[in-house]
Design an enzyme around this catalytic site. Structure first.
Site, PDB file in Angstrom:
ATOM      1  CG  ASP A   1       3.850   1.434   4.270  1.00 28.73           C
ATOM      2  OD1 ASP A   1       4.150   1.930   3.163  1.00 28.73           O
ATOM      3  OD2 ASP A   1       2.774   1.661   4.843  1.00 28.73           O
TER       4      ASP A   1
ATOM      5  CG  HIS B   1       1.349   1.805   1.273  1.00 29.17           C
ATOM      6  ND1 HIS B   1       2.000   2.889   1.828  1.00 29.17           N
ATOM      7  CD2 HIS B   1       0.126   2.261   0.904  1.00 29.17           C
ATOM      8  CE1 HIS B   1       1.187   3.939   1.816  1.00 29.17           C
ATOM      9  NE2 HIS B   1       0.047   3.584   1.251  1.00 29.17           N
TER      10      HIS B   1
ATOM     11  CD  GLU C   1      -2.348   6.537   1.027  1.00 30.21           C
ATOM     12  OE1 GLU C   1      -2.635   7.714   1.279  1.00 30.21           O
ATOM     13  OE2 GLU C   1      -1.414   5.932   1.589  1.00 30.21           O
TER      14      GLU C   1
HETATM   15  C1  ACM Z   1      -4.015   5.156   5.079  1.00 29.30           C
HETATM   16  O1  ACM Z   1      -3.985   6.102   5.886  1.00 29.30           O
HETATM   17  N1  ACM Z   1      -3.296   5.222   3.973  1.00 29.30           N
HETATM   18  C2  ACM Z   1      -4.819   3.983   5.322  1.00 29.30           C
END
Ligand code: ACM
Length: 640
Positions: free
Chosen positions: A204, A278, A356
């Site tokens: 991440d 991420h 995201e």
């Molecule tokens: C997530 O909670 N961004 C998969």
């Protein structure tokens, strides 16, 4: 005569002891398919031995672990053997053929003479053993041998098997690094409630945790940031001279060790490499993977603000944390990564994230514009979909199946992709309708990083998920063909979780609710009071095991509305039945001699604080909560 009376009373006593029906169902989480309580009990003592009717290595391992555990906790050498002559006070593990219980099901019978666990496969014996532990005194969870425990197992007959094959718990080790031993401890905790899959979030913005040979900077640079505390997302940005010494990673040997540890406990590990968003840890290691390269621009995130969420999803990145779909080097990088991930993890799926992903840097990139023209891509969702489809081919070329968060639906789902539905269940419904496999892990029921009660007492996170709500999780939505729903999963993100103590607090008891949703038959659900009481019966076991859990289910829930511009109405309730709430407005600590809450409250004119505590009978059970009246007024204003 006196002797006869004595004998009569003795017989009466024995009779009532033996005829007392156990209530085994109240001891078990998740609730089994069927359970019949018997009378009397099996005693584990110095004569007890374990007999296994199979030479299968996995069966032997279960037998050995049962022997080890029972010997340790009881202080008797409870040996195991394949020798039938080991009769007498016996625990028998056997492999049978019974189509009705499937690969993970078991039959457990406890009589005064014998305990028998029978299953089609070793995994079933393992789950039968977990159930057996829950039937035993709580000291079975102890870390140190305790004398003078009576090792009784109540007589019963249980038939049990899971509703879903995918019973997942996600562990984010990127936001905070957790050691190899921590991960093993996590696995030990999850199997007690019959979870069989650990989704391992390995990469991440805050850390890349897996050694990849040939890409050393991923772990030399990408695994380290600056330790900060406070509210994640608002930490002050690290200065250039602050040491980046917080973090860590797993070597490939570590990964193999953990995979083996999990396999020995019938747990699959789903690795996640979260791309193209991420990805700041990867970009900080190899900046050329970004659409906006720059040698000194990128650092692994330490929890400072890098996203603007005010416009909703996808977020707007202030710092580009994405891999560039228009850059061939990215696919070469991912090929290298996926080759090694596929070799390290035997599980059939690799999770590639996809959630995201900000698009604002892509929008401005000439390389992306050229890619769109060449490939006929009309918007940024299609750019991400192009990336996902290429990544799916890479993953499949390594012999693995491709899974991502539900954002991978946008712009067109890759041909064979499985979808993990997190933004509610809608993505999962859409994917299942397109005949794609789905795992349900919606924020609304299954996000273990959310607060478990009121923000005035819980460690601050931006959302709340009560145990009561987690219990309502139903993985198969109406109108969806259940064959596409592989199962369900609870997710533990660790932005605010720094250690195993707090991890326990966040995971338990909510993960028991999700375990029940994925194991227990649907027709045995919707029994909140029964579940809550079984959860309470588990708490002493957590204490013995020295695993923390949240007591939030005992705290009251505050609801507030406006009466007029100055006045509010406060309503209090509890998640579980049978609790009384006592309160004060005068800043003192209420107890059961204070007013008991019976109907909506209006604070006296100058009151600044409402203090509340719950009791069960004359015992305090909830925590002392101090709620500022100002805070309640703000909440009432917000609701307007
Ligand atoms: C997530 O909670 N961004 C998969």
């Amino acid at each position: 005569m006196r002797k006869n009376v004595f004998i009569f009373f003795l017989m009466l006593l024995c009779f009532s002891a033996f005829s007392q029906k156990n209530n085994v169902a109240e001891l078990l989480v998740p609730a089994p398919v069927s359970v019949t309580s018997g009378t009397g009990e099996f005693m584990i003592n110095a004569k007890t031995s374990i007999y296994i009717s199979s030479s299968n290595v996995d069966v032997k391992r279960v037998g050995e672990s049962l022997s080890k555990k029972l010997s340790f906790v009881t202080g008797h050498a409870v040996s195991f053997s394949e020798n039938k002559s080991a009769a007498g006070n016996r625990i028998r593990l056997s492999i049978i053929k019974d189509a009705s219980i499937g690969d993970e099901g078991y039959k457990l019978n406890v009589s005064q003479q014998e305990i028998s666990i029978a299953a089609n496969k070793p995994a079933g014996l393992f789950y039968g053993m977990q159930t057996l532990f829950q039937l035993m005194p709580k000291e079975v969870e102890e870390k140190q041998f305790t004398k003078n425990v009576k090792w009784k197992v109540p007589a019963c007959s249980i038939t049990d098997y899971p509703r879903f094959a995918w019973r997942g718990l996600m562990f984010d080790v990127s936001r905070h690094f957790f050691t190899k031993d921590d991960v093993k401890e996590f696995i030990d905790q999850m199997v007690k409630y019959k979870y069989n899959l650990m989704h391992w979030h390995l990469t991440d913005d805050e850390g890349w945790r897996i050694e990849i040979k040939g890409l050393p900077k991923l772990t030399e640079v990408g695994a380290w940031n600056v330790k900060k505390v406070g509210y994640f997302g608002t930490f002050s940005p690290p200065t250039p001279d602050e040491p980046r010494n917080y973090g860590g990673f797993y070597t490939q040997d570590d990964i193999r060790e953990i995979v083996k540890y999990a396999q020995d406990r019938f747990v699959n590990i789903l690795p996640e490499i979260d791309v193209p968003g991420h990805s700041l840890a990867a970009v900080a290691s190899y900046h050329e993977l970004s659409c906006t390269p720059g040698a000194d621009k990128y650092h692994v995130r330490s929890g400072e603000e890098i996203m603007d969420w005010s416009q909703g999803q996808p977020p707007i990145a202030m710092l580009d944390n994405t891999l560039c779909p228009a850059n061939e080097k990215v696919y070469e990088f991912l090929d290298k990564v996926m080759t090694q991930v596929a070799q390290l993890f035997p599980f059939e799926y690799i999770h590639v994230g996809g959630d995201e992903c900000p698009k604002n840097f892509w929008e401005k990139s000439d390389a992306i514009k050229a890619l769109m023209k060449k490939e006929g891509l009309k918007d940024m969702d299609e750019v991400q979909s192009y990336f996902e489809k290429r990544l799916e081919k890479i993953v499949e070329s390594k012999g693995k199946k491709f899974m991502g968060w539900d954002e991978i639906l946008q712009g067109g789902l890759a041909p064979n992709a499985a979808v993990m539905s997190w933004r509610g269940i809608e993505g999962g419904i859409a994917a299942a309708k397109m005949k794609h496999n789905v795992v349900m892990s919606p924020t609304t029921f299954a996000y273990l990083d959310y607060m478990q009660g009121d923000a005035v007492i819980e460690p601050h996170v931006y959302e709340t998920l009560l145990l009561h709500k987690a219990y309502d999780f139903e993985p198969v939505p109406e109108g969806v063909d259940p064959k596409y729903i592989l199962g369900g999963q609870a997710n533990l993100w660790t932005e605010q979780v720094y250690n195993m103590r707090h991890l326990g607090y966040m995971v338990w008891p909510r993960a028991m609710a999700i375990a029940e949703a994925v194991w227990t038959p649907k027709d045995k659900r919707n029994r909140w009071n029964d579940f809550a009481s079984r959860v309470e019966n588990q708490f002493p076991r957590f204490n013995e095991a020295q695993v923390k859990y949240a007591p939030s289910m005992y705290d009251p829930i505050f609801a507030v509305s406006k009466i007029d511009s100055n006045k509010i109405k406060i309503e209090l309730s509890t998640q579980i039945e049978g609790l009384d709430i006592y309160y004060s407005f005068d800043n003192s600590f209420p107890d059961n001699f204070y007013p008991k809450y019976t109907s909506a409250l209006t604070p006296p004119e100058d009151a600044v604080m409402l203090k509340v505590i719950t009791y069960r009978g004359n015992k305090p059970i909830g925590r002392m909560i101090s709620m500022p009246i100002e805070e309640l007024k703000k909440r009432a204003d917000k609701k307007e």
